[in-house]
Design an enzyme around this catalytic site. Structure first.
Site, PDB file in Angstrom:
ATOM      1  N   CYS A  27       0.856  -1.192   0.000  1.00 29.36           N
ATOM      2  CA  CYS A  27       0.000   0.000   0.000  1.00 29.36           C
ATOM      3  C   CYS A  27       0.891   1.240   0.000  1.00 29.36           C
ATOM      4  CB  CYS A  27      -0.878  -0.048   1.244  1.00 29.36           C
ATOM      5  SG  CYS A  27      -1.637   1.509   1.683  1.00 29.36           S
ATOM      6  N   HIS A  73       0.834   3.340   3.494  1.00 33.22           N
ATOM      7  CA  HIS A  73       1.463   2.894   4.741  1.00 33.22           C
ATOM      8  C   HIS A  73       2.670   1.980   4.528  1.00 33.22           C
ATOM      9  CE1 HIS A  73      -2.816   3.711   5.757  1.00 33.22           C
ATOM     10  NE2 HIS A  73      -2.236   4.386   6.727  1.00 33.22           N
ATOM     11  N   HIS A  99      -6.108  -5.987   3.056  1.00 35.91           N
ATOM     12  CA  HIS A  99      -5.128  -4.922   3.275  1.00 35.91           C
ATOM     13  C   HIS A  99      -4.657  -4.937   4.729  1.00 35.91           C
ATOM     14  CE1 HIS A  99      -5.795  -2.600  -0.548  1.00 35.91           C
ATOM     15  NE2 HIS A  99      -6.778  -3.487  -0.574  1.00 35.91           N
ATOM     16  N   CYS A 137      -3.098  -2.751   6.231  1.00 38.13           N
ATOM     17  CA  CYS A 137      -3.298  -1.459   6.893  1.00 38.13           C
ATOM     18  C   CYS A 137      -4.661  -1.415   7.590  1.00 38.13           C
ATOM     19  CB  CYS A 137      -3.134  -0.296   5.916  1.00 38.13           C
ATOM     20  SG  CYS A 137      -4.232  -0.335   4.498  1.00 38.13           S
TER      21      CYS A 137
END
Length: 188
Positions: free
Chosen positions: A77, A80, A147, A149
């Site tokens: 990502c 992050h 994900h 994150c």
């Protein structure tokens, strides 16, 4: 572009110090170099054009749906720099007998994913690359991913999946084709 491993090593060392670790302790001595090598591998797609995978086409009088599903991928990502991973499902309807090797669809997914990324961008880049290079009647790309994150930090919801689609040409215009692709993706 070649990854600047020395710069990454310095940055990782600084991060370790910033979180209160001793980068010179036994378990961490080689960590900056390992992280630098890892980033070089993870970001292999930075200077690669996914369209190049579609330079070779074959003449085959097939103008029906082609679907390669469950192509595993992982990316980082760009917000992050933590992983997200899942599956891409790539479908197209060849025009004028222009088909590509099935592995080329998976290679394009890999190329696009191997850079700091957004899932939405992966999905649309693959679709646009196929449309541009193969000129098919239509393309549909579906990507589902988890994900980290959202799992490791922030909302902390492990198992939540994000699904993105990019639909072009006849597949965008004709709902029965989209339905067929989605049905085939769900098949075991």
């Amino acid at each position: 572009m070649r990854v600047d491993q020395q710069k990454i090593e310095q940055a990782v060392r600084m991060i370790l110090e910033a979180v209160g670790e001793n980068p010179d302790r036994e378990g961490l001595i080689g960590t900056p170099a390992r992280v630098a090598r890892m980033y070089e591998e993870l970001f292999q797609g930075m200077d690669e054009d996914p369209r190049k995978h579609f330079d070779v086409v074959f003449s085959e009088e097939h103008e029906e749906l082609v679907l390669v599903k469950d192509i595993p991928f992982f990316s980082l990502c760009e917000h992050h720099l933590v992983p997200f991973y899942g599956h891409a499902h790539v479908a197209y309807i060849p025009r004028s007998g222009r088909v590509t090797g099935l592995s080329k669809l998976a290679r394009a997914v890999e190329t696009v994913a191997r850079r700091p990324q957004l899932q939405e961008r992966i999905t649309s880049t693959i679709a646009e690359s196929i449309m541009e290079k193969l000129d098919p009647y239509g393309v549909m790309v579906v990507v589902d991913a988890e994900h980290m994150c959202m799992t490791m930090r922030g909302i902390k919801k492990p198992g939540a999946k994000t699904v993105t689609t990019a639909v072009r040409g006849r597949m965008a215009e004709e709902s029965d084709i989209r339905f067929e692709v989605l049905k085939l993706i769900k098949m075991q």
